[in-house]
Design an enzyme around this catalytic site. Structure first.
Site, PDB file in Angstrom:
ATOM      1  CG  ASP A   1       5.337  -2.559  13.453  1.00  0.00           C
ATOM      2  OD1 ASP A   1       4.945  -3.446  14.247  1.00  0.00           O
ATOM      3  OD2 ASP A   1       4.547  -1.736  12.939  1.00  0.00           O
TER       4      ASP A   1
ATOM      5  CG  ASP B   1      -0.206  -0.013   2.530  1.00  0.00           C
ATOM      6  OD1 ASP B   1       1.012  -0.294   2.523  1.00  0.00           O
ATOM      7  OD2 ASP B   1      -0.835   0.231   3.582  1.00  0.00           O
TER       8      ASP B   1
END
Length: 438
Positions: free
Chosen positions: A282, A204
């Site tokens: 992350d 994305d």
């Protein structure tokens, strides 16, 4: 550099001439065959001597032709052995490193927007192979990826099963699958395909025109500076109005792992892979045990833009921050710039001097637009809550991970407010982050 290059050329010419001299001497001094000896004994030496000379000349000519072809081949491959140095000048050296682009995909057919921009701006298919790793088994997305044919390499993550998690984490199944996919895909890039570095892009993200130039220029610094562990294309506070549009070439060190289009080396993967987390990879990267006081490089103006509101994060931060991130549109020739200022000791000295020599102001002055002069200006915080209140009121991201603010370097967050540079900073003498600020 010119002297070294000239010496190399002279040495090559010397070898070429010496080799051909050896060939001539060999041909001239070779022993006569039995037939030639009999012909000489028969009194036909004069005629055969002329034939001998002609034969030798033909052999010599054939040898010269072969050497000419070798020189042409060398000249044809010359561009692969030339690369720009840190000042942008050409130099003779090993072939340029291949930096693959790993696109992490799942079930979004809008991966087409991501791939279209990557292919539009990619300067070389050989230096930047695009590898799309797809999870989820989504047929429509697979069809979109397959439509690019040989322009990309399409990998499919084979394990599509659910992951056993504790009951309270069932709603986080998507995060577990993403972490599993990352681990598999990175093992493919580094172990199966034997690459030494990679730029990771999710499906994305749209990239800027100088995306490839940016990462190419910073690869040598990432490799040589052990205080760095990644290069990111992303500025978490990079919304329009919070960045300087006139400084597209400005780069920073940051203690916060940004992600969203980032480069890592195989050496880091060798370190991280054995302890790779089951989920939330992350945020795991932002923990002190992984970061180990290392920094990333990030730009003033982002080189990626996310257009994916839908996903496992359900649009967290998207509507408030991410959709307004400014994507760089100006091509910056980073490989021709001197980026030595990003090395740790030099950068730390220059940055801290710039921050703490800035005019100290209060929040009310910033809020009311009462700042005088061009700046920069420094605004101090001394507690977790103090930071969060100031960040929220100033419009920058307020969350902290293990005590590190987004985009922060040594506790300092740099941004524009009403066209003036603001440093939101701890007081002088800052020494380390407090992991409880989270």
């Amino acid at each position: 550099m010119l002297r070294k290059r000239g010496s190399a050329i002279l040495f090559g010419v010397f070898l070429f001439v010496a080799w051909n001299a050896i060939v001539v001497l060999y041909l001239w001094g070779r022993p006569l065959s039995g037939r030639e000896e009999r012909e000489m004994d028969g009194g036909r030496g004069g005629a055969d001597l002329a034939g001998d000379v002609i034969h030798m000349a033909e052999a010599f000519e054939a040898e010269l032709e072969m050497q000419r072809k070798i020189l042409l081949q060398i000249q044809g491959h010359r561009s692969l052995w030339e690369q720009p140095n840190e000042n942008g000048a050409s130099r003779i050296g090993p072939p340029q490193v291949v930096i693959p682009i790993l696109v992490i995909a799942c079930n979004r057919v809008t991966v087409k927007r991501c791939l279209d921009k990557l292919l539009e701006y990619r300067p070389s298919a050989e230096l930047y192979p695009i590898i799309v790793s797809q999870d989820c088994g989504h047929a429509e997305t697979a069809q979109v990826i397959g439509s690019y044919g040989s322009q990309v390499t399409h990998l499919k993550q084979p394990d599509l099963s659910d992951i056993a998690v504790r009951p309270e984490h069932k709603k986080f199944q998507g995060y577990y699958k993403i972490s599993r996919h990352y681990r598999w895909a990175l093992n493919q890039v580094f172990n199966s395909l034997s690459h030494s570095s990679v730029v990771i892009v999710e499906d994305d993200l749209e990239v800027a025109p100088d995306f490839f130039e940016y990462f190419r220029s910073l690869h040598p610094i990432l490799k040589s500076d052990r205080s760095l562990w990644c290069v990111s294309a992303w500025n978490d506070n990079g919304r329009d109005g919070y960045v300087d549009p006139g400084k597209a070439d400005l780069l920073y060190r940051t203690d916060f792992f940004p992600g969203l289009g980032w480069m890592m080396l195989k050496e880091l993967w060798v370190e991280l892979e054995p302890k790779w987390p089951g989920a939330f990879w992350d945020d795991w990267m932002r923990q002190p045990d992984q970061r180990r006081d290392r920094a990333c490089i990030r730009p003033e103006i982002s080189r990626t833009l996310t257009f994916g509101r839908k996903g496992v994060s359900l649009g967290q931060f998207y509507d408030k921050y991410l959709r307004y991130i400014k994507l760089n549109s100006e091509f910056v020739p980073f490989t021709k710039l001197d980026l030595a200022y990003l090395k740790e000791e030099k950068y730390k000295e220059i940055f801290e001097k710039q921050v703490y020599s800035a005019h100290l102001v209060k929040y009310e002055e910033v809020q009311r637009g009462q700042l005088k002069g061009a700046g920069p200006f420094c605004l101090h915080y001394s507690s977790k809550d103090g930071f969060k209140v100031l960040a929220k009121n100033l419009g920058v991201m307020e969350d902290l991970k293990s005590g590190v603010p987004r985009t922060g370097y040594r506790g300092v967050v740099s941004f524009l407010s009403r066209g003036r540079r603001i440093f939101l900073a701890p007081p002088p003498g800052w020494s380390k982050y407090d992991p409880t600020w989270s």
